[in-house]
Design an enzyme around this catalytic site. Structure first.
Site, PDB file in Angstrom:
ATOM      1  N   TYR A 297      -0.390  21.251 -11.222  1.00  0.00           N
ATOM      2  CA  TYR A 297       0.141  20.129 -12.016  1.00  0.00           C
ATOM      3  C   TYR A 297      -0.450  18.804 -11.535  1.00  0.00           C
ATOM      4  O   TYR A 297      -0.918  17.984 -12.343  1.00  0.00           O
ATOM      5  CB  TYR A 297       1.665  20.107 -11.913  1.00  0.00           C
ATOM      6  CG  TYR A 297       2.318  19.062 -12.780  1.00  0.00           C
ATOM      7  CD1 TYR A 297       2.439  19.248 -14.151  1.00  0.00           C
ATOM      8  CD2 TYR A 297       2.821  17.878 -12.230  1.00  0.00           C
ATOM      9  CE1 TYR A 297       3.040  18.292 -14.957  1.00  0.00           C
ATOM     10  CE2 TYR A 297       3.424  16.926 -13.028  1.00  0.00           C
ATOM     11  CZ  TYR A 297       3.534  17.137 -14.389  1.00  0.00           C
ATOM     12  OH  TYR A 297       4.135  16.172 -15.182  1.00  0.00           O
TER      13      TYR A 297
ATOM     14  N   SER B 287       1.393  10.973 -14.719  1.00  0.00           N
ATOM     15  CA  SER B 287       2.583  11.199 -13.895  1.00  0.00           C
ATOM     16  C   SER B 287       2.402  10.360 -12.631  1.00  0.00           C
ATOM     17  O   SER B 287       1.306   9.882 -12.335  1.00  0.00           O
ATOM     18  CB  SER B 287       2.648  12.687 -13.540  1.00  0.00           C
ATOM     19  OG  SER B 287       3.561  12.912 -12.491  1.00  0.00           O
TER      20      SER B 287
END
Ligand code: NAD
Length: 237
Positions: A140, A127
């Protein structure tokens, strides 16, 4: 779309939705046979990737049914916004179990068939949060930093076997994962839309097409890298 992956076998987790579903469709369109896995949705195999021993079972099934394994895309992932104080032990463990441990386990399980392939490809899904941080995304962000680090180390170890290992780092993509946040916080959606140099949110196809490239022979000398596919969002001030 092409015959670039004709004769290859791919295993894609998280293939029931979003980026994983688009990836499975694109690899199929390029001629690969794809073993699709998810805990829900229209896939070849329903499974929880965090279940003990499941990684070995999934890889063995793909090899037995499709004749080998050339491409692994461990795409299953979870995310939710929560302030640090609401990061319970259970939440932390769950995010790391899906986003990191399950990725590690299925890569480990796939090493031998990927060695046999002689043109093995592993494409992990990081990400922009593999490099940057964000409030509300502590677990996350930690998990996605870990995925990039894992990718780099595994690339060093598996390179001698002709296996490339790269990490695709999407920006803000419109999928069921981001839908709740974009609905609850329209300003958040607006922020990412305008932060992208290309002036829009990403679509799952934007990611799937780059994964197909990384899986192809054209990417044979690329390994150990993280690639932002974010419409230029992280270049903007
Ligand atoms: N959407 C984005 O903006 C974005 C940005 C960067 C990275 N990513 C990453 O891309 C990947 C795909 O996300 P997406 O946006 O397509 O989300 P998504 O929610 O549409 O798809 C994720 C899929 O993973 C599956 N999954 C989750 N936990 C699982 C488990 N334990 N076992 C089996 N399957 C499980 C879900 O059922 C779902 O089908 C994730 O790793 C995510 O972190 C997404």
């Amino acid at each position: 779309m092409s015959a670039a992956l004709h004769g290859r076998v791919a295993l894609v987790t998280g293939a029931g939705s979003g980026i994983g579903a688009a990836t499975a469709a694109r690899l199929t369109a390029d001629g690969a046979q794809v073993y699709t896995v998810d805990r829900a949705g229209e896939v070849g195999r329903i499974a929880d990737v965090t279940a003990p021993g499941i990684s070995e079972i999934l890889v063995a099934e793909a090899v037995a049914r499709l004749g080998g394994l050339d491409i692994l895309v461990p795409c299953a992932g979870i995310s939710a916004f929560a302030p640090l104080a609401d990061h319970t032990d259970e939440y932390w463990d769950q995010v790391l179990a899906v986003n990191v441990t399950a990725v590690f386990r299925i890569i480990r399980a796939a090493v031998e068939p990927l060695k046999k392939s002689r043109r093995g490809r592993i494409i992990t899904i990081g990400s922009t949060m593999s490099r940057f941080g964000a409030a509300g995304l502590v677990a996350y962000g930690t998990s996605k930093h870990a995925v990039l680090g894992m990718t780099r180390s595994i690339a060093c170890e598996l390179g001698p076997f002709g296996i490339t290992v790269n990490c695709l780092q999407p920006g803000a993509i419109e999928t069921p994962m981001t839908a709740p946040a974009f609905t609850a916080m329209p300003q958040f959606k607006d922020y990412w839309e305008h932060k992208a140099a290309l002036g829009r949110l990403g679509q799952p196809q934007d990611i799937a097409d780059v994964i197909a490239f990384l899986a192809s022979d054209d990417a044979r000398f690329m390994s150990g890298q993280g690639f932002f596919v974010d419409g230029g969002a992280m270049q903007a001030q």
